[in-house]
Design a protein around this motif. Structure first.
Motif, PDB file in Angstrom:
ATOM      1  N   UNK A   1      77.691  51.556  70.571  1.00  0.00           N
ATOM      2  CA  UNK A   1      79.002  51.194  70.033  1.00  0.00           C
ATOM      3  C   UNK A   1      79.061  49.787  69.458  1.00  0.00           C
ATOM      4  N   UNK A   2      78.067  48.961  69.704  1.00  0.00           N
ATOM      5  CA  UNK A   2      78.108  47.568  69.233  1.00  0.00           C
ATOM      6  C   UNK A   2      77.751  47.460  67.760  1.00  0.00           C
ATOM      7  N   UNK A   3      78.392  46.528  67.077  1.00  0.00           N
ATOM      8  CA  UNK A   3      78.026  46.166  65.719  1.00  0.00           C
ATOM      9  C   UNK A   3      77.095  44.967  65.783  1.00  0.00           C
ATOM     10  N   UNK A   4      76.259  44.815  64.771  1.00  0.00           N
ATOM     11  CA  UNK A   4      75.321  43.693  64.690  1.00  0.00           C
ATOM     12  C   UNK A   4      75.565  42.958  63.382  1.00  0.00           C
ATOM     13  N   UNK A   5      75.679  41.635  63.450  1.00  0.00           N
ATOM     14  CA  UNK A   5      75.794  40.815  62.245  1.00  0.00           C
ATOM     15  C   UNK A   5      74.730  39.730  62.307  1.00  0.00           C
TER      16      UNK A   5
ATOM     17  N   UNK B   1      73.912  51.948  60.182  1.00  0.00           N
ATOM     18  CA  UNK B   1      75.323  51.796  59.832  1.00  0.00           C
ATOM     19  C   UNK B   1      76.017  50.732  60.679  1.00  0.00           C
ATOM     20  N   UNK B   2      75.470  50.435  61.865  1.00  0.00           N
ATOM     21  CA  UNK B   2      76.132  49.442  62.730  1.00  0.00           C
ATOM     22  C   UNK B   2      75.663  48.014  62.466  1.00  0.00           C
ATOM     23  N   UNK B   3      74.828  47.817  61.424  1.00  0.00           N
ATOM     24  CA  UNK B   3      74.243  46.504  61.151  1.00  0.00           C
ATOM     25  C   UNK B   3      74.801  45.936  59.851  1.00  0.00           C
ATOM     26  N   UNK B   4      75.257  44.691  59.891  1.00  0.00           N
ATOM     27  CA  UNK B   4      75.705  43.970  58.705  1.00  0.00           C
ATOM     28  C   UNK B   4      74.807  42.757  58.503  1.00  0.00           C
ATOM     29  N   UNK B   5      74.001  42.793  57.451  1.00  0.00           N
ATOM     30  CA  UNK B   5      73.137  41.668  57.114  1.00  0.00           C
ATOM     31  C   UNK B   5      73.805  40.886  55.990  1.00  0.00           C
ATOM     32  N   UNK B   6      74.218  39.651  56.294  1.00  0.00           N
ATOM     33  CA  UNK B   6      74.885  38.806  55.308  1.00  0.00           C
ATOM     34  C   UNK B   6      73.802  38.105  54.492  1.00  0.00           C
ATOM     35  N   UNK B   7      73.358  38.785  53.442  1.00  0.00           N
ATOM     36  CA  UNK B   7      72.150  38.382  52.729  1.00  0.00           C
ATOM     37  C   UNK B   7      72.390  37.420  51.583  1.00  0.00           C
TER      38      UNK B   7
END
Length: 356
Positions: free
Chosen positions: A81-85, A107-113
Motif C-alpha cells: 500500500x505504500x507509495x515511493x518517491x 505504479x506505486x513509484x514516483x521518480x522525480x526525474x
C-alpha cells in the motif's frame, strides 16, 4: 493513512553498489550488506504500514544499470500500500543514455526525474511531494532558495539533496519560511536536523567510509493535524568506531593487542575500528601496527606516540654538538604540540643515527 494521519519513512544515501573500505578483507561482504540493509528497510516500511517511502538521492553509489533498477523496483513492489518517491543525487545522477531515463517503474513509484522542481500528488494520503534530480555530479547554485509548495492543505514534502559548496548549498535558513511541511534531506551522511521535525538529514542508511562514525539508519515520520513528528531509527549492521589507546613506556605490541581486544569486545565485534595510539613509549620500541590491525575489523592503526626522552638530560649531555644544537633550536620549552612532536621525533632519529 486514516483520519488525516500519514506515516512515512525517509532514507537517503544508500549507495547501493559501493564496496567500502577498499582492499579490506571484508569489503565485498560490506557491498552485499548495504543491499541487505536496504531490503530490510523496505520490509520495515511494509511492517509499519507506512503510507510513503521517501528516498532523497544517492540510492546508488554510481549511475545505475538496468539490472540494479529492476532489483530495487522489485523491492518497491513488495510494499502493498505504500507509495515511493525518489530523486537522483550527485553520485547516481542522470547522464546521457542513463538507464534511469526509460525505466518503467511500478505504479506505486514516483521518480522525480526532471532537472527542474516538479510535484507528484498523492490525494489519497493528502500529500504532495516536490523535488528534482541531479543531471550532473556537481551543482553549485543554491537551487532550493525560494522554493515553496503550491497553496493548499495537506502535507507538502520536499525531497532535497545537497548541503556543501559543490552540491547545492543550503542551510536551515533556506527552509525556515519555505512553507513545506517537511524537507527530506540527503547528501550529508551524518543524521541531523537543520530544523527539528521539519528539515532533516536522514544520513547514510549504512556507513560508507570511516568518516561516517556513529549510528546510521532512517527517519520514521508522522504527519497529523498539520504537524510532523520524526524519530531516528538505527538500522545499519555496524558502525565505524574510533578507539584511542593511551600508551606508556611499559607497553609492548602484545600488551596493546590485549587492551585493544578488550575494547573491541566491550564496544562490539561487529563494528569497524580505527585505532589511534597516543602517549609515550620506550624509545627502543617500535610498535608493530600491522600486527594490531590483524585482529578483528581494524581499518587502520595510527601511531601518534612519542619517545619517552629526558630532553633536559640530553641537552646537557650533547651541549655544543649536533644533538644539543638541535634541542636548543626549539627553545627552552616548545609551546605547540607540533613543535614538541617535531623535537621528540627528530631527536629520536638523531639518537638512532648515533647508535643510541
Amino acid at each position: 493513512m486514516d483520519n488525516g494521519k500519514m506515516t512515512f519513512i525517509h532514507l537517503a544515501d544508500v549507495h547501493l553498489g559501493a564496496s567500502p573500505d577498499g582492499r579490506a578483507a571484508w569489503s565485498k561482504s560490506r557491498r552485499d550488506e548495504i543491499w541487505d540493509t536496504f531490503r530490510e528497510t523496505i520490509a520495515d516500511a511494509r511492517e509499519a504500514g507506512a503510507d510513503l517511502v521517501l528516498i532523497s538521492g544517492d540510492l546508488f553509489h554510481r549511475p545505475p544499470g538496468e539490472e540494479e533498477l529492476r532489483e530495487v523496483n522489485y523491492l518497491f513492489s513488495t510494499l502493498p500500500s505504500a507509495r515511493v518517491a525518489l530523486i537522483a543525487g550527485n553520485h547516481d545522477h542522470i547522464g546521457p543514455g542513463s538507464a534511469w531515463e526509460n525505466f518503467q517503474w511500478n505504479r506505486n513509484v514516483a521518480f522525480l526525474s526532471s532537472a527542474e522542481c516538479e510535484c507528484v500528488r498523492f490525494p489519497e494520503i493528502h500529500t504532495e511531494v516536490y523535488g528534482f534530480s541531479y543531471h550532473q555530479s556537481e551543482i553549485t547554485s543554491p537551487l532550493y532558495d525560494g522554493l515553496s509548495p503550491a497553496r493548499g492543505n495537506g502535507c507538502r514534502i520536499l525531497l532535497a539533496h545537497g548541503g556543501d559548496a559543490m552540491h547545492i548549498p543550503l542551510s536551515a535558513r533556506t527552509f525556515a519560511h519555505s512553507g513545506f511541511s517537511y524537507v527530506a534531506l540527503g547528501h550529508i551522511h551524518h543524521p541531523q536536523a537543520l530544523i527539528p521535525d521539519r528539515a532533516v538529514y536522514a544520513g547514510a542508511l549504512s556507513p560508507i567510509d570511516c568518516a561516517d562514525e556513529g549510528p546510521h539508519g532512517y527517519v520514521l515520520g508522522t504527519w497529523e493535524h498539520g504537524k510532523v513528528r520524526t524519530t531516528f531509527v538505527p538500522k545499519a549492521k555496524r558502525e565505524y568506531v574510533r578507539i584511542t589507546l593511551p600508551v606508556t613506556p611499559e607497553d609492548t605490541t602484545y600488551s596493546l593487542r590485549d587492551r585493544l581486544e578488550k575494547e573491541m569486545e566491550k564496544k562490539g565485534w561487529q563494528h569497524i575500528y580505527r585505532v589511534t595510539l597516543t602517549g609515550t613509549r620506550d624509545p627502543q620500541i617500535q610498535f608493530d601496527t600491522d600486527r594490531l590491525a590483524e585482529y578483528g575489523m581494524v581499518l587502520a592503526v595510527d601511531d601518534e606516540t612519542l619517545p619517552d626522552l629526558d630532553i633536559e638530560g640530553l641537552r646537557e649531555k650533547y651541549r655544543g654538538g649536533l644533538i644539543g644544537s638541535y634541542i636548543d633550536s626549539f627553545g627552552k620549552d616548545p609551546a605547540s604540540p607540533v613543535e614538541r612532536r617535531a623535537l621528540s621525533l627528530g631527536l629520536e632519529a638523531l639518537l638512532r643515527a648515533q647508535g643510541r
